[in-house]
Every structure is written in C-alpha cells, then in structure tokens.
Write an enzyme that holds these catalytic residues in place. Sequence first.
Site, PDB file in Angstrom:
ATOM      1  N   ASP A  25       0.785  -1.251   0.000  1.00  0.00           N
ATOM      2  CA  ASP A  25       0.000   0.000   0.000  1.00  0.00           C
ATOM      3  C   ASP A  25       0.815   1.299   0.000  1.00  0.00           C
ATOM      4  OD1 ASP A  25      -1.965  -1.886   0.180  1.00  0.00           O
ATOM      5  OD2 ASP A  25      -2.777  -1.221   2.100  1.00  0.00           O
ATOM      6  N   LYS A 130      -6.576  -4.701  -3.247  1.00  0.00           N
ATOM      7  CA  LYS A 130      -7.155  -5.470  -2.131  1.00  0.00           C
ATOM      8  C   LYS A 130      -8.209  -4.635  -1.405  1.00  0.00           C
ATOM      9  CE  LYS A 130      -3.469  -4.429   1.252  1.00  0.00           C
ATOM     10  NZ  LYS A 130      -4.249  -3.526   2.098  1.00  0.00           N
ATOM     11  N   CYS A 163      -2.175  -2.725   7.695  1.00  0.00           N
ATOM     12  CA  CYS A 163      -2.151  -3.641   6.547  1.00  0.00           C
ATOM     13  C   CYS A 163      -0.915  -4.537   6.510  1.00  0.00           C
ATOM     14  CB  CYS A 163      -2.288  -2.844   5.255  1.00  0.00           C
ATOM     15  SG  CYS A 163      -3.927  -2.098   5.121  1.00  0.00           S
TER      16      CYS A 163
HETATM   17  C1  C5J Z   1      -3.053   0.390   5.611  1.00  0.00           C
HETATM   18  C2  C5J Z   1      -4.828   1.572   6.711  1.00  0.00           C
HETATM   19  N1  C5J Z   1      -2.517   0.230   4.409  1.00  0.00           N
HETATM   20  N2  C5J Z   1      -4.023   2.024   7.678  1.00  0.00           N
HETATM   21  N3  C5J Z   1      -4.333   0.861   5.673  1.00  0.00           N
HETATM   22  O1  C5J Z   1      -2.426   0.156   6.619  1.00  0.00           O
HETATM   23  O2  C5J Z   1      -6.006   1.813   6.753  1.00  0.00           O
END
Ligand code: C5J
Length: 227
Positions: A25, A130, A163
């Site tokens: 991400d 995702k 994540c």
């Molecule tokens: C991730 C989030 N990528 N913090 N998403 O950690 O909502």
Amino acid sequence: MTFIAAQPYEYELPIDSEIALIVIDMQRDFLESGGFGEVLGNDVGRLTAIVPTVKRLLEGCRAFNVPIFHTQEGHQPDLSDCPKSKLKRGRGELTIGDSGKLGRILVLGEPGNEIIPELAPMPGEVLIPKPGKGAFYNTDLEMHLIARNVTHLLIAGVTTEVCVQTTMREANDRGYECLLVEDATESYFAEFKQATLEMMRAQGGIVGWTATTDQVLEGLRSWKAVG
Ligand code: C5J
C-alpha cells in the site's frame, strides 16, 4: 545454506523454492497530503520518510530477480466490496468513497489509489488490488505465490500495525516464512510500529522475523552467490 541476519535468530533462505517481496500500500492515499491517511488526522511525513529505503529494497530485490508484488488498498467505485462496518469507522472529515484532493478516497482507479511514482511497479511485477487490510483476503495473491513456488516472504510498506501486520499474520497462517523489513515499513504512530516489530518476533518468532534492508540485501547477495 544461506541466511539473513535477523531477529529473533537467523532467517534461513530457501533452497528449492522462492522468496518474494510484498510491498504493501505505498499509495498516494496514505502518503500524500489530502489522501485517506491525512483526512484521518495523521502526519504523512512519517511515511514519506521511508520512501528512499523502500526504493533501495525494491532495487536490490530487482537486481537479485526476486519476484515483486505491490498491493493497493481500494474499493470498486460502487463500494460493493466495502463492508458497512469499514465505511462507518475510520471517518475523518471525509471517508471512503468521498471526493477529496486526490479523487475519491480509497477507490480503485482514482489518483489517490496509485502507487507513488518513485515506487511504481516495473513491468513483470504484480499489482494486487485489495479490499481489506490483509493482502490475502479476497485477492489472487496466493494463486500467484503458488504459481511461482514462493515459500518465503519479505514484507515492507505501510502501515506497520494495520495492513502490513494483517498481511504478515495471514501469510504466517498459510505457512509462509515471513520477514518484516524494519526500516522499510512505517506507521503514523512510532510506538505502534515498535510494538508490531516486537510482537512479530517475540516468543521465538511467533509470526516471523525482522531485519533491516541492509541485512536483507546482504543475505540475498550470498544466497544468489550460492544458488
Ligand atoms: C493500511 C490503513 N494500508 N491504515 N491501511 O495500513 O487503513
């Protein structure tokens, strides 16, 4: 046998299977001003600080022909894959699906959903959209890993305790040997990152290992020299 110097003990590199890198991400929504992270009240500067290290990790893995996967958290434009519970929680001044400075927040295909240009996937690298926090939930990641005979995973990206941690736990339960790259992951909360690193490797590596980018690249160098 070759190893990465890691905690809580050496991480053995595979002999007749593959290791892959998953970068979680590193998308504009979490790293840039006006994205999901910032509208939730977070300081994105903590996350942008690791970009050069993630780039170095990516380039090192590319040089050693390690398969690379990038994930991006996002939903279909009609939000049909976004549970009501996720929409209700995590609300800042804007929430998932609302229009912000980077387009609709956490929606696939919007500018905010793109991986930041410095870390953009190269040809041959796999991009995994995702809908959840974990990279295995409702994605074809596992199918790709099985097809490439991957048993070992290097995990980097953001955010460490959301994540990244969820993905590492999902992978661990599926039997993958997971190593979290300490300086190539970050959280909006320094103490959450630290706690996550410690809990992953506690109790004899109950979820997996941690090591720095330098340690990972040094281990891969000797692995490739032997292989
Ligand atoms: C991730 C989030 N990528 N913090 N998403 O950690 O909502």
